[in-house]
Scaffold this active site. Structure first.
Site, short mmCIF file in Angstrom:
data_model
loop_
_atom_site.label_atom_id
_atom_site.label_comp_id
_atom_site.label_asym_id
_atom_site.label_seq_id
_atom_site.Cartn_x
_atom_site.Cartn_y
_atom_site.Cartn_z
N PRO A 1 0.84 -1.40 0.03
CG PRO A 1 0.14 -0.92 2.35
CD PRO A 1 0.77 -2.01 1.35
CB CYS A 2 3.16 2.86 -2.48
SG CYS A 2 2.12 2.49 -3.95
#
Length: 111
Positions: free
Chosen positions: A75-76
């Site tokens: 989950p950047c």
């Protein structure tokens, strides 16, 4: 301690199943660290750089995340600039999409 996130349920079963052959050791460290950021939490690029052993590598962390091959698992969008500013999100929708995803993570789950 936000620089030492715990491994979370969604990542553990996937990590060994992914093809890491095209990922450098540094990128792998970054991706694994970011994958462990809990839902609703954020880390700075500098915090991830320190967590992977190179406090001066915040730009390299950003570069590694720009090439994130598994955005659903890594989950950047939970990464922010050193001041907490929404930065560096190249997915469709840009910063507004990042902000919305973070907002959704803060909302209580509907039953």
């Amino acid at each position: 301690d936000p620089t030492s996130p715990q491994r979370v349920y969604h990542w553990t079963p996937w990590s060994p199943r992914l093809d890491w052959s095209a990922v450098t050791p540094f990128r792998r460290q970054v991706l694994e660290q970011v994958a462990c950021i809990p839902c609703g939490c954020k880390l700075t690029y500098g915090e991830v750089a320190r967590a992977v052993g190179n406090a001066r590598a915040s730009r390299a962390v950003g570069a590694a995340l720009r090439r994130n091959p598994w955005p659903v698992l890594v989950p950047c969008h939970r990464m922010v600039g050193s001041s907490g500013a929404m930065t560096g999100f190249t997915a469709p929708g840009g910063i507004e999409a990042k902000r919305r995803m973070l907002d959704l993570e803060q909302e209580p789950a509907a039953h």
